[in-house]
Motif scaffolding. Structure first.
Motif, PDB file in Angstrom:
ATOM      1  N   GLU A   9      79.253  11.659  68.441  1.00  0.00           N
ATOM      2  CA  GLU A   9      79.746  11.299  67.113  1.00  0.00           C
ATOM      3  C   GLU A   9      80.884  12.203  66.653  1.00  0.00           C
ATOM      4  O   GLU A   9      81.864  11.733  66.063  1.00  0.00           O
ATOM      5  N   ARG A  50      84.591  10.931  65.412  1.00  0.00           N
ATOM      6  CA  ARG A  50      85.181  11.212  64.105  1.00  0.00           C
ATOM      7  C   ARG A  50      86.543  11.874  64.249  1.00  0.00           C
ATOM      8  O   ARG A  50      87.507  11.517  63.553  1.00  0.00           O
ATOM      9  N   VAL A 107      79.716   4.937  61.401  1.00  0.00           N
ATOM     10  CA  VAL A 107      80.462   6.192  61.530  1.00  0.00           C
ATOM     11  C   VAL A 107      81.952   5.942  61.320  1.00  0.00           C
ATOM     12  O   VAL A 107      82.630   6.697  60.610  1.00  0.00           O
ATOM     13  N   GLN A 156      84.079   7.574  58.290  1.00  0.00           N
ATOM     14  CA  GLN A 156      85.184   8.489  58.570  1.00  0.00           C
ATOM     15  C   GLN A 156      86.511   7.944  58.038  1.00  0.00           C
ATOM     16  O   GLN A 156      87.365   8.699  57.568  1.00  0.00           O
TER      17      GLN A 156
END
Length: 293
Positions: free
Chosen positions: A21, A25, A62, A66
């Protein structure tokens, strides 16, 4: 609604196959800083076929989190099972995506009536905008121009198409069938110049993963009607467009990223594998031409 350079994001995996992750990002931040005008998480280039449903929509969440609304997020959401496609578009909306990218049913090869009914059911199940993804080379299913026109006219939420048919005249034909406001986006980096010249608005791009600024500047030149400048970018990027498909994608693009972003995780999930030596040499040479090495 969508235009410019929209990378079909790769998904970073650790050597044990886990989703990384933090790297995702960081990668999203880089893409936005370099000028990408949209993002497509968990499409073909994102190895969506190897992700569980939980992993798939975690990655979408995610990406949305972001991005924080700075550029639109078009979530990969297609399925060859209409019921699953409905679940996917609803999950995409719940995850906060701005639209869903949806292939027609693959493998079971429905006729045009079946394709229409599939998207009718999906569109009626959720009001999230839909970008059709017509890629017969992978799905063995082609959304015919007439069918696309019927879908565009019948369902306001079907707003555009990622066209990876490789047939440039489709842009004009679909423009006539679907209307000039129907958003046509190239699914082939190498054909994006001609695609835009005949009515396209951008590209959902593999190459933008590794060359986001160059791809964004190329698309900006096209949208400004500066095709002389766009051709200069095309010449610079064309070897890379071709090299990234000298082995099974996304192997070459992950190799290219390993050359440009040393910290980016290199792993792929089986059955996808690292590209062979000939492909690596082609990618290296193309990165040199693009000025990225």
């Amino acid at each position: 609604m969508f235009s410019g350079s929209i990378p079909a994001l790769v998904t970073p995996f650790a050597e044990d196959g886990a989703f990384v992750e933090s790297a995702y990002r960081d990668f999203i931040e880089w893409q936005i800083a370099e000028g990408s005008t949209g993002l497509v998480p968990v499409g073909t280039t994102g190895e969506a076929a190897t992700l569980s449903a939980e992993e798939h929509f975690h990655a979408v969440r995610v990406c949305v989190d972001q991005t924080k609304g700075r550029v639109p997020v078009i979530a990969g959401a297609g399925s060859n099972d209409t019921r699953v496609a409905i679940q996917n578009i609803r999950a995409s909306k719940d995850a906060g995506a701005d639209a869903a990218l949806m292939v027609p049913p693959y493998y079971n090869r429905p006729n045009q009536e079946g394709i229409f009914r599939h998207f009718e059911a999906v569109a009626n199940s959720c009001d999230l905008p839909i970008v059709l993804y017509n890629v017969p080379g992978r799905t063995v299913t082609d959304i015919h121009v007439e069918t696309m026109g019927q879908l565009a006219k019948a369902f306001p939420s079907i707003v555009g198409v990622k066209d990876a048919t490789g047939v440039i005249q489709r842009v004009s034909a679909q423009r006539a069938a679907c209307g000039k406001d129907f958003c046509q986006i190239s699914g082939n980096d190498d054909m994006a110049l001609a695609f835009n010249a005949t009515g396209g608005r951008g590209c959902i791009s593999v190459t933008a993963n590794v060359a986001p600024r160059l791809c964004a500047e190329f698309q900006a030149a096209c949208l400004a009607g500066d095709y002389a400048r766009a051709l200069d970018y095309q010449d610079r990027l064309f070897p890379l467009h071709m090299a990234l498909f000298t082995d099974a994608s996304p192997g070459p693009i992950k190799y290219a990223l390993s050359r440009v972003r040393k910290d980016f995780p290199r792993a792929l999930r089986l059955p996808m594998t690292w590209p062979g030596e000939a492909s690596q040499r082609a990618v290296d040479a193309a990165l040199e031409v693009a000025g990225l090495l």
